[in-house]
Design an enzyme around this catalytic site. Structure first.
Site, short mmCIF file in Angstrom:
data_model
loop_
_atom_site.label_atom_id
_atom_site.label_comp_id
_atom_site.label_asym_id
_atom_site.label_seq_id
_atom_site.Cartn_x
_atom_site.Cartn_y
_atom_site.Cartn_z
N SER A 262 -30.19 -36.63 -24.95
CA SER A 262 -31.21 -37.58 -24.17
C SER A 262 -30.60 -37.83 -22.78
O SER A 262 -29.84 -37.93 -22.38
CB SER A 262 -31.02 -38.94 -25.14
OG SER A 262 -31.39 -38.66 -26.45
N LEU A 263 -31.70 -37.67 -22.00
CA LEU A 263 -31.66 -37.94 -20.54
C LEU A 263 -32.44 -38.99 -20.10
O LEU A 263 -32.93 -39.09 -18.84
CB LEU A 263 -31.96 -36.57 -19.82
CG LEU A 263 -31.16 -35.25 -20.29
CD1 LEU A 263 -31.96 -34.09 -19.41
CD2 LEU A 263 -29.69 -35.33 -19.95
N GLY B 269 -34.85 -43.16 -28.83
CA GLY B 269 -34.14 -42.09 -29.34
C GLY B 269 -34.43 -41.95 -30.80
O GLY B 269 -34.27 -40.68 -31.24
N ASP B 270 -34.51 -43.06 -31.55
CA ASP B 270 -34.99 -42.77 -33.00
C ASP B 270 -36.19 -42.46 -33.07
O ASP B 270 -36.54 -41.60 -34.14
CB ASP B 270 -34.87 -44.14 -33.82
CG ASP B 270 -33.72 -44.91 -33.33
OD1 ASP B 270 -32.46 -44.19 -33.17
OD2 ASP B 270 -33.57 -46.24 -33.30
#
Length: 315
Positions: free
Chosen positions: A221-222, A252-253
């Site tokens: 993740s960025l 993110g989820d």
């Protein structure tokens, strides 16, 4: 079918406070309460996108009953292991006037050996029926740091694709069982590998060391820059569409939920091309989630439109 495991579930409470101040009395303008924990957010997103989902993990007390009933209300099958003690609460304080978010996370109840043995049996039963199994979030007190590693082994033995999204020791030991996909952020990747990940180049090197442990895909993740996707043979960056972000909690989820949904509906082991499409679909889901004030919410129509706007940059 998708199974999600949230071993440290929570009741998520979002508090809207204008001009939030530390060491002062703050009056809350609005409160939104949701069934939470990372895996439950994954379940909500995957279900909204059209997958049949069973959410499992540990729940306890009145707060656990709230999570259970709210998942059922949303059409998600909730099949938890019930434990002594209260499921924790997690607070997100959003100050729209300052553009800040402050999270306060309770530690959660303690799990005993009998609870853990029951969950392992539940994992085998659900994995036998699932195409994808997701393990998300922190571990509750009382569990060994290799808990995810053992559950991943069980799911893989059943033939399911596995996704791990955790941090710290549970992530470190979890990848020893080589989940199909691992989704760290930059900081988690650096802690996991002991390597720098501040630049794209250094993150690729760090992700390669995870691939060498048998993980097939590392999705880093960025934040606003999307994600770095690394496999054994190729690397790309998946860039999200430009949006006005409302809330980043749960994005993110949503990425994991979108990927799981895509892989579930695909119905076969994905090719490299399909893996990239799965991450792009998850990226669109994360972007849609960012438009809502609470985690695990999106517009299916919006996801389809944003999917067309996701950019794939091969590196």
């Amino acid at each position: 079918m998708i199974s999600t495991f949230t071993l440290n579930a929570a009741v998520d409470k979002v508090h809207y406070v204008d001009n939030f101040q530390v060491d002062k009395v703050n009056r809350v303008g609005e409160v939104i309460t949701e069934p939470g924990g990372k895996g439950n957010n994954v379940a909500k997103v995957a279900h909204l996108l059209g997958s049949d989902v069973i959410a499992s993990g540990f729940l306890g007390g009145d707060t656990g009953q709230f999570v259970h009933k709210q998942l059922l209300k949303r059409g998600i099958t909730s099949d938890p292991v019930w434990i002594t003690g209260q499921t924790r609460e997690a607070f997100n304080i959003i100050d729209r006037s300052k553009g800040t978010q402050t999270e306060i996370l309770e530690p959660g109840p303690e799990v005993n050996l009998a609870d853990w043995e029951e969950l392992q049996a539940r994992a085998k039963t659900l994995a036998d029926k699932s195409s994808v199994v997701c393990f998300s979030g922190s571990l509750p007190r009382g569990l060994s740091t290799n808990a995810y590693a053992k559950l991943i082994q069980t799911a893989k033995a059943a033939g399911a694709l596995t996704i791990l999204d955790s941090s710290g020791d549970s992530l470190f030991y979890g990848i020893e069982s080589a989940p199909f996909i691992c989704k760290p952020n930059r900081d988690e990747l650096a802690l996991l590998t002991g390597k720098q990940s501040s630049s794209i180049e250094s993150a690729i090197i760090a992700a390669r060391s995870v691939i060498n442990k048998g993980v097939e895909l590392v999705v880093v993740s960025l934040d606003k820059d999307g994600s770095l996707v690394v496999s054994e043979n190729w690397v790309c960056q998946v860039l999200p569409p430009k949006i006005e972000v409302v809330n980043t909690v749960g994005c993110g989820d949503a990425l994991v939920g979108g990927m799981a949904n895509y892989l579930d509906l695909l119905g076969e082991k994905p090719s490299s091309c399909k893996l990239i499409e799965a991450v792009a679909w998850g990226t669109a889901a994360a972007a849609s989630n960012a438009l809502y004030p609470i985690a695990g919410h999106l517009s299916v129509v919006g996801v389809k439109e944003m999917f067309k706007q996701v950019t794939i940059k091969h590196l």
